[in-house]
Motif scaffolding. Sequence first.
Motif, PDB file in Angstrom:
ATOM      1  N   ALA A 215      70.123  29.045  73.083  1.00 46.55           N
ATOM      2  CA  ALA A 215      68.698  28.481  72.264  1.00 46.55           C
ATOM      3  C   ALA A 215      68.424  29.584  70.906  1.00 46.55           C
ATOM      4  O   ALA A 215      68.107  28.807  69.763  1.00 46.55           O
ATOM      5  N   LEU A 216      68.394  30.747  71.150  1.00 44.00           N
ATOM      6  CA  LEU A 216      68.262  31.512  70.061  1.00 44.00           C
ATOM      7  C   LEU A 216      69.032  31.265  69.041  1.00 44.00           C
ATOM      8  O   LEU A 216      68.897  31.389  67.835  1.00 44.00           O
ATOM      9  N   ALA A 217      70.367  31.340  69.214  1.00 45.32           N
ATOM     10  CA  ALA A 217      71.416  31.413  68.262  1.00 45.32           C
ATOM     11  C   ALA A 217      71.226  29.945  67.482  1.00 45.32           C
ATOM     12  O   ALA A 217      71.377  29.912  66.277  1.00 45.32           O
ATOM     13  N   ALA A 218      71.084  28.822  68.332  1.00 42.33           N
ATOM     14  CA  ALA A 218      70.888  27.389  67.597  1.00 42.33           C
ATOM     15  C   ALA A 218      69.698  27.479  66.597  1.00 42.33           C
ATOM     16  O   ALA A 218      69.850  26.909  65.524  1.00 42.33           O
ATOM     17  N   ALA A 227      77.614  32.567  60.390  1.00 41.79           N
ATOM     18  CA  ALA A 227      78.771  32.166  61.418  1.00 41.79           C
ATOM     19  C   ALA A 227      78.530  32.949  62.345  1.00 41.79           C
ATOM     20  O   ALA A 227      78.695  32.376  63.431  1.00 41.79           O
ATOM     21  N   GLU A 228      77.711  34.082  62.587  1.00 45.99           N
ATOM     22  CA  GLU A 228      77.494  34.865  63.740  1.00 45.99           C
ATOM     23  C   GLU A 228      76.630  33.784  64.858  1.00 45.99           C
ATOM     24  O   GLU A 228      76.856  33.726  65.970  1.00 45.99           O
ATOM     25  N   SER A 229      75.433  33.329  64.141  1.00 52.08           N
ATOM     26  CA  SER A 229      74.727  32.137  64.813  1.00 52.08           C
ATOM     27  C   SER A 229      75.431  31.418  65.397  1.00 52.08           C
ATOM     28  O   SER A 229      75.508  30.845  66.631  1.00 52.08           O
ATOM     29  N   ALA A 230      76.491  30.573  64.762  1.00 48.91           N
ATOM     30  CA  ALA A 230      77.070  29.481  64.923  1.00 48.91           C
ATOM     31  C   ALA A 230      78.231  29.686  66.135  1.00 48.91           C
ATOM     32  O   ALA A 230      78.285  29.113  67.116  1.00 48.91           O
TER      33      ALA A 230
END
Length: 403
Positions: A215-218, A227-230
């Motif tokens: 949820a945080l990364a999205a 790219a880190e979040s994806a």
Amino acid sequence: MARLAEAKPEVGEGPLARTLCAALASAVDTAGGKEGGPVFLVSYRPGPDQQALPPALRQSAFTYDNALAAIALTACGAREPARRIGDALLQALDQDRTFHDGRVRNAYRAGPLEAGPPALPGWWDTRQKLWAEDAYQDGTATGNVAWAALALLTLDQDSPDRRYRAGAERMLGWITANTRDQREPAGFSGGVDGFDPSQTKLQWKSTEHNLDVHALAAWLLRLNGSAESAEAARIARGFLDAAFAQGPGLFRLGTRPDGSLQPLEHLALDTQLWPLLGVATPPDAWRRAIAGAQERLAVPGGFDFNEDRDGLWVEGTAQAALTLKALGRTGDARSLLATLSGQVSPSGYLFAAREPRITTGIAIGPASPEPDFFYHRRPHLGATAWGALAALGWNPFTGRSVD
């Protein structure tokens, strides 16, 4: 309270929302004073038959509970009190007494923050004649870092100050750098436990933690496209897919320390619910987890934490009410909200449990010789925040209304 004049009454659902929102805003004023400044709220208050809490809980402001409170206050429209908790989370991130790598602790000492590193909870041990701290509270759970970051992203939505978003990005950076576990099913491990400066890495992976990270990364991916979040969102989502048992339609707790998936004999309610809130387009098959929870975890009026059904877990019942709202089952959600209305303490907080004590089947930390994590009938910050979110129909994983 005057601050609640900012709230949007049309968003709420009756007296319960107003009661819980007022209690949360009042708690910020009581704990930190009305003049402003960063503050952490104590997580528990003594129960009806208690004069005081156990020493390890008297000063403890758990990060998870405070993150939820900041999110709930935002949903209530009480943005100034919410920012005071968010500013405390930022100070904890930036000025830890030992570590400066993007982590936050599992708990801090409740009250207004002075300049410098926020104090950790502790108590004077009269038998040993020393100042004692708790290994879990000093540690850092992956899910708690993610929840602190979700609170900061909630505050970021209507703030011109980009410190909140930058703080959330640093927290995700700590998670990806320190807990990524390539063992199949790949995902993010539990975090670290123990006292400064040498802490023990937790080798198990939690379905709940990986949902939090997804949820945080999205959310960050929608904002920064990095790219880190994806990659973090992809890895955590892959773990959720692996943790879902297609046959019974239930989510496993996660993995054992050796990397193998947990059996389905033991379940947790939040593990069944949160994927339906925290993943933007969950597979239709995941909805079966609601039926599984009703079959194996339901008690009169709501839900237990685990399958022994020894009592009503108030926080989890609020989570179920919000999940059912999100799925369009408003009648079922309204029934659970009625249960919550009967669990409001004289302070306006919700009790953690309806019964004197309920079990979870979970150990607090690796040093625990047996499952020793219980919920008692004590007013609880986390339960109150979830109750407000359920009454208001606010999804803490997305910062949006479910209505």
